[in-house]
Design an enzyme around this catalytic site. Structure first.
Site, PDB file in Angstrom:
ATOM      1  N   LYS A   9       0.821  -1.219   0.000  1.00 53.28           N
ATOM      2  CA  LYS A   9       0.000   0.000   0.000  1.00 53.28           C
ATOM      3  C   LYS A   9       0.859   1.276   0.000  1.00 53.28           C
ATOM      4  CE  LYS A   9      -3.944  -2.244   2.291  1.00 53.28           C
ATOM      5  NZ  LYS A   9      -4.857  -2.188   3.479  1.00 53.28           N
ATOM      6  N   TYR A  49     -12.488  -2.014  -3.328  1.00 55.56           N
ATOM      7  CA  TYR A  49     -12.965  -2.063  -1.943  1.00 55.56           C
ATOM      8  C   TYR A  49     -14.484  -1.879  -1.855  1.00 55.56           C
ATOM      9  CZ  TYR A  49      -8.424  -2.314   0.465  1.00 55.56           C
ATOM     10  OH  TYR A  49      -7.201  -2.714   0.971  1.00 55.56           O
ATOM     11  N   PHE A  57     -15.254   4.335   7.327  1.00 55.15           N
ATOM     12  CA  PHE A  57     -13.871   4.635   6.916  1.00 55.15           C
ATOM     13  C   PHE A  57     -13.669   4.609   5.398  1.00 55.15           C
ATOM     14  CE2 PHE A  57     -13.816   0.007   8.002  1.00 55.15           C
ATOM     15  CZ  PHE A  57     -13.396  -0.523   6.779  1.00 55.15           C
ATOM     16  N   ARG A  85      -2.259 -14.281   4.793  1.00 56.10           N
ATOM     17  CA  ARG A  85      -2.989 -13.587   5.861  1.00 56.10           C
ATOM     18  C   ARG A  85      -2.224 -13.718   7.185  1.00 56.10           C
ATOM     19  NH1 ARG A  85      -7.097  -9.997   4.535  1.00 56.10           N
ATOM     20  NH2 ARG A  85      -7.714 -10.205   6.707  1.00 56.10           N
ATOM     21  N   THR A  91      -5.455  -6.653  10.955  1.00 58.57           N
ATOM     22  CA  THR A  91      -5.739  -5.346  10.342  1.00 58.57           C
ATOM     23  C   THR A  91      -5.163  -4.212  11.179  1.00 58.57           C
ATOM     24  OG1 THR A  91      -7.823  -6.325   9.584  1.00 58.57           O
ATOM     25  CG2 THR A  91      -7.602  -3.918   9.407  1.00 58.57           C
ATOM     26  N   ARG A 102       2.633  -6.432   9.239  1.00 61.42           N
ATOM     27  CA  ARG A 102       1.962  -5.277   9.846  1.00 61.42           C
ATOM     28  C   ARG A 102       2.567  -4.917  11.206  1.00 61.42           C
ATOM     29  NH1 ARG A 102      -4.117  -6.860   7.728  1.00 61.42           N
ATOM     30  NH2 ARG A 102      -4.156  -5.498   5.896  1.00 61.42           N
ATOM     31  N   ASN A 112      -1.826   0.305   6.863  1.00 65.91           N
ATOM     32  CA  ASN A 112      -1.324  -0.968   7.386  1.00 65.91           C
ATOM     33  C   ASN A 112      -0.515  -1.767   6.353  1.00 65.91           C
ATOM     34  OD1 ASN A 112      -3.461  -1.795   5.851  1.00 65.91           O
ATOM     35  ND2 ASN A 112      -4.642  -2.679   7.519  1.00 65.91           N
ATOM     36  N   HIS A 115      -2.272  -5.431   1.644  1.00 64.36           N
ATOM     37  CA  HIS A 115      -3.567  -6.107   1.495  1.00 64.36           C
ATOM     38  C   HIS A 115      -3.312  -7.541   1.085  1.00 64.36           C
ATOM     39  CE1 HIS A 115      -7.437  -7.400  -0.149  1.00 64.36           C
ATOM     40  NE2 HIS A 115      -6.746  -7.849  -1.176  1.00 64.36           N
ATOM     41  N   GLU A 126      -9.754 -10.825  -7.475  1.00 64.92           N
ATOM     42  CA  GLU A 126      -8.820  -9.695  -7.323  1.00 64.92           C
ATOM     43  C   GLU A 126      -7.644  -9.811  -8.296  1.00 64.92           C
ATOM     44  OE1 GLU A 126      -7.961  -9.719  -3.097  1.00 64.92           O
ATOM     45  OE2 GLU A 126      -9.990  -9.038  -2.599  1.00 64.92           O
TER      46      GLU A 126
END
Ligand code: ATP
Ligand code: MG
Length: 138
Positions: A9, A49, A57, A85, A91, A102, A112, A115, A126
């Protein structure tokens, strides 16, 4: 072998730490089989998203995800979705386990750093959102 979709990100591209994140990915035996640096358009970010469009948010999330370049990636390995993950961490980085991306690099619950797809079905959707099969190389 299976695939997952990853985004490094804007908070991470801004801090020039994409290599450090890729090292964690590779050290955990996920192979980066596709990768490109792009700038998300507002439409692209909103589409990606869409599941969060009713969340408080959402607007901030779109501003953040379009605030700088991102690295989109396809990762391949055993149980790729679940494995990534786990490597990413929770998160909210305050709750993340030591050694996760993270925990190591995220700034806060929004910024964070990464993704990762949350199911095999979403991984396929995706990946298709950003890559043609001809861009993915084992
Ligand atoms: P991602 O989908 O990016 O892998 P995730 O699955 O861990 O993250 P989601 O609940 O899907 O978390 O939220 C998507 C993203 O929206 C988060 O990664 C984060 O950038 C942002 N986000 C989630 N919850 C909040 C919140 N409470 N406040 C601000 N931003 C948030
Ligand atoms: Mg998610």
């Amino acid at each position: 072998m299976s695939r997952t979709f990853s985004i490094i990100k804007p908070d991470a591209t801004k801090r020039n730490i994409t290599g450090s994140i890729n090292k964690i990915i590779e050290d955990n035996h996920l192979v980066i089989v596709a990768q490109k640096r792009i700038k998300l358009s507002k439409d692209q970010a909103e589409g990606f998203y869409d599941i969060h469009k009713d969340k408080a948010f959402f607007a901030d999330l779109i501003d953040y995800m379009t605030s700088g370049p991102v690295i989109v990636q396809v990762l391949e390995g055993d149980n790729a979705v679940e494995k990534y993950r786990k490597i990413m961490g929770t998160t909210n980085p305050e709750n993340a386990d030591n050694g996760t991306i993270r925990k190591e690099y995220a700034l806060n619950i929004q910024e964070n750093s990464v993704h990762g797809s949350d199911s095999d079905t979403n991984a396929q959707i995706e990946i298709k959102y950003f890559f043609n099969e001809s861009e993915i190389h084992q």
